[in-house]
Write an enzyme that holds these catalytic residues in place. Structure first.
Site, PDB file in Angstrom:
ATOM      1  N   GLU A  72      18.292  10.743   5.855  1.00  0.00           N
ATOM      2  CA  GLU A  72      18.404   9.465   5.139  1.00  0.00           C
ATOM      3  C   GLU A  72      19.567   9.538   4.151  1.00  0.00           C
ATOM      4  OE1 GLU A  72      14.973   7.149   3.228  1.00  0.00           O
ATOM      5  OE2 GLU A  72      16.200   7.716   1.501  1.00  0.00           O
ATOM      6  N   HIS A 106      12.371  14.490   8.937  1.00  0.00           N
ATOM      7  CA  HIS A 106      13.279  13.482   8.385  1.00  0.00           C
ATOM      8  C   HIS A 106      13.650  13.902   6.953  1.00  0.00           C
ATOM      9  CE1 HIS A 106      15.132   9.568   8.018  1.00  0.00           C
ATOM     10  NE2 HIS A 106      14.403   9.276   6.955  1.00  0.00           N
ATOM     11  N   PHE A 137      10.757  11.274  -9.955  1.00  0.00           N
ATOM     12  CA  PHE A 137      10.695  10.533  -8.691  1.00  0.00           C
ATOM     13  C   PHE A 137       9.260  10.598  -8.137  1.00  0.00           C
ATOM     14  CE2 PHE A 137      12.978  10.408  -4.270  1.00  0.00           C
ATOM     15  CZ  PHE A 137      12.796   9.038  -4.214  1.00  0.00           C
TER      16      PHE A 137
HETATM   17  P1  FAD Z   1       3.495  -1.001   3.135  1.00  0.00           P
HETATM   18  O1  FAD Z   1       2.909  -0.146   4.176  1.00  0.00           O
HETATM   19  O2  FAD Z   1       3.817  -2.388   3.452  1.00  0.00           O
HETATM   20  O3  FAD Z   1       2.565  -0.977   1.840  1.00  0.00           O
HETATM   21  C1  FAD Z   1       2.180   0.244   1.218  1.00  0.00           C
HETATM   22  C2  FAD Z   1       0.657   0.285   1.065  1.00  0.00           C
HETATM   23  O4  FAD Z   1       0.242  -0.782   0.207  1.00  0.00           O
HETATM   24  C3  FAD Z   1      -0.059   0.090   2.392  1.00  0.00           C
HETATM   25  O5  FAD Z   1      -0.243   1.322   3.062  1.00  0.00           O
HETATM   26  C4  FAD Z   1      -1.345  -0.558   1.956  1.00  0.00           C
HETATM   27  O6  FAD Z   1      -2.283   0.406   1.551  1.00  0.00           O
HETATM   28  C5  FAD Z   1      -0.935  -1.392   0.739  1.00  0.00           C
HETATM   29  N1  FAD Z   1      -0.595  -2.769   1.136  1.00  0.00           N
HETATM   30  C6  FAD Z   1       0.626  -3.347   1.128  1.00  0.00           C
HETATM   31  N2  FAD Z   1       0.552  -4.634   1.525  1.00  0.00           N
HETATM   32  C7  FAD Z   1      -0.742  -4.880   1.791  1.00  0.00           C
HETATM   33  C8  FAD Z   1      -1.450  -6.020   2.260  1.00  0.00           C
HETATM   34  N3  FAD Z   1      -0.825  -7.183   2.487  1.00  0.00           N
HETATM   35  N4  FAD Z   1      -2.785  -5.914   2.442  1.00  0.00           N
HETATM   36  C9  FAD Z   1      -3.435  -4.754   2.205  1.00  0.00           C
HETATM   37  N5  FAD Z   1      -2.819  -3.607   1.765  1.00  0.00           N
HETATM   38  C10 FAD Z   1      -1.488  -3.678   1.561  1.00  0.00           C
HETATM   39  N6  FAD Z   1      12.331   0.828  -0.649  1.00  0.00           N
HETATM   40  C11 FAD Z   1      13.466   0.073  -0.721  1.00  0.00           C
HETATM   41  O7  FAD Z   1      13.544  -0.836  -1.571  1.00  0.00           O
HETATM   42  N7  FAD Z   1      14.530   0.299   0.097  1.00  0.00           N
HETATM   43  C12 FAD Z   1      14.502   1.258   1.068  1.00  0.00           C
HETATM   44  O8  FAD Z   1      15.470   1.440   1.798  1.00  0.00           O
HETATM   45  C13 FAD Z   1      13.329   2.065   1.197  1.00  0.00           C
HETATM   46  N8  FAD Z   1      13.218   3.032   2.154  1.00  0.00           N
HETATM   47  C14 FAD Z   1      12.036   3.696   2.310  1.00  0.00           C
HETATM   48  C15 FAD Z   1      11.916   4.606   3.390  1.00  0.00           C
HETATM   49  C16 FAD Z   1      10.705   5.288   3.589  1.00  0.00           C
HETATM   50  C17 FAD Z   1      10.603   6.252   4.757  1.00  0.00           C
HETATM   51  C18 FAD Z   1       9.608   5.074   2.709  1.00  0.00           C
HETATM   52  C19 FAD Z   1       8.309   5.821   2.920  1.00  0.00           C
HETATM   53  C20 FAD Z   1       9.735   4.193   1.646  1.00  0.00           C
HETATM   54  C21 FAD Z   1      10.930   3.485   1.436  1.00  0.00           C
HETATM   55  N9  FAD Z   1      11.075   2.558   0.410  1.00  0.00           N
HETATM   56  C22 FAD Z   1      12.237   1.806   0.297  1.00  0.00           C
HETATM   57  C23 FAD Z   1      10.003   2.345  -0.577  1.00  0.00           C
HETATM   58  C24 FAD Z   1       9.062   1.214  -0.132  1.00  0.00           C
HETATM   59  O9  FAD Z   1       9.759  -0.011  -0.105  1.00  0.00           O
HETATM   60  C25 FAD Z   1       7.907   1.130  -1.136  1.00  0.00           C
HETATM   61  O10 FAD Z   1       7.104   2.282  -1.068  1.00  0.00           O
HETATM   62  C26 FAD Z   1       7.072  -0.146  -1.024  1.00  0.00           C
HETATM   63  O11 FAD Z   1       6.247  -0.234  -2.177  1.00  0.00           O
HETATM   64  C27 FAD Z   1       6.182  -0.164   0.198  1.00  0.00           C
HETATM   65  O12 FAD Z   1       6.848  -0.550   1.330  1.00  0.00           O
HETATM   66  P2  FAD Z   1       6.259  -0.144   2.800  1.00  0.00           P
HETATM   67  O13 FAD Z   1       6.751  -1.117   3.762  1.00  0.00           O
HETATM   68  O14 FAD Z   1       6.513   1.266   3.090  1.00  0.00           O
HETATM   69  O15 FAD Z   1       4.718  -0.187   2.537  1.00  0.00           O
END
Ligand code: FAD
Length: 289
Positions: free
Chosen positions: A10, A260, A211
């Protein structure tokens, strides 16, 4: 002898000239290790929309690497988000890391844009409908700050996979057990898609602890003690390399085939760890760009 793993990296898009040089040094140093793919992050709140696009294009064009562009739902309408995805497709990008994203600075919780995707599941569904991308998503071996517990995260991951994602990369963690327990829980919930452990080589212990606190990653006391002692003796880098290699080696021993790496655009520790794991440069790729 353990199997040599597949690796991916990444990167984040540079915001200054100096940072551009660091990114190119990182890509140039790590590209010869022949990663399966590399990914480029998308700044919180969509702040690096243009820079991410430029970095993705430049890495793909100059190094011939398979690049996955991160995309979040924060602060954008559905139409705007899908316009960005379409611009990636037009540029030849075939992989997206689909994320909900964090709350913008100052806000406590993620609140969807009135016309935006309300969750990562909705974003995955919309991207899958285009039929243009391989979709990767995030996964959380320790409870995400917005989640009730690990089971809730596993079940939410299942929803993302069912919506069309084909693999996940995890948040970083410090002990192999944390990942292995999560992997077992995913199997119990019927998830068969590959889950790639997210590996953070520790560049600075103080920065890593901050972090970790933000991400909800547990810092074991033994690790803190070890870095405190290493700091006194000026051996932080040696310790970071040894511990990261050991973590990866344990995961590989448990059947993990893909790792990764969160490079933070600093290539050296990641390269050292990859070399120690038997991932060595492909000479033909060394003089690209
Ligand atoms: P999601 O899976 O959508 O949500 C995290 C958890 O919250 C879920 O597992 C669930 O328990 C709960 N949750 C969320 N929504 C709901 C719902 N509607 N109903 C019920 N439960 C819910 N952030 C950035 O801004 N830019 C990036 O480029 C970036 N890259 C990332 C790459 C990786 C590999 C990871 C792991 C994280 C990255 N992040 C990035 C951080 C990420 O955006 C945050 O952790 C964010 O808070 C969650 O996004 P998500 O899509 O991973 O989580």
């Amino acid at each position: 002898m353990t199997k040599t793993p597949n690796i991916s990296f990444e990167f984040f898009p540079p915001q200054t000239l100096d940072a551009s040089f660091r990114l190119w040094d990182t890509v140039q140093t790590l590209a010869p290790l022949n990663p399966s793919f590399v990914s480029v992050t998308y700044g919180a709140g969509g702040t690096t929309r243009k820079l991410t696009h430029e970095a993705v294009g430049a890495i793909a064009n100059n190094y011939g690497l398979n690049v996955a562009a991160h995309l979040t739902c924060v602060d954008a309408t559905r139409a705007e988000t899908m316009e960005i995805a379409e611009s990636y497709a037009a540029a030849g990008v075939t992989e997206i890391v689909a994320l909900r994203g964090d709350a913008p600075k100052g806000a406590q919780r993620f609140t969807p844009h009135a016309d935006g995707f309300a969750s990562s599941v909705e974003l995955v569904e919309a991207l899958a409908k285009t039929g243009k991308f391989k979709i990767r998503v995030g996964a959380y071996p320790e409870p995400h700050p917005d989640s009730a517990d690990t089971l809730a995260d596993v079940r939410f991951l299942k929803r993302k996979i069912d919506a069309g994602a084909t693999s996940a990369m995890t948040q970083f963690f410090f002990e192999a057990e944390t990942f292995l327990r999560f992997r077992d829980a995913c199997v119990r919930e019927g998830i068969t898609a590959p889950i790639l452990p997210g590996i953070l080589p520790i560049q600075s212990w103080d920065g890593t602890k901050k972090f970790a606190a933000r991400c909800g990653t547990t810092v074991p006391a033994w690790l803190d003690d070890a870095f405190m002692a290493a700091k006194r003796d000026g051996r932080e880098e040696l310790l970071a390399t040894a511990l990261c290699t050991e973590l990866c080696d344990t995961l590989i021993g448990e059947g993990v085939e893909d790792l990764h790496f969160y490079t933070l655009n600093k290539p050296h520790l990641t390269r050292e760890v990859c070399h120690a794991l038997g991932v060595t440069p492909n000479v033909a790729l060394q003089n690209v760009a």
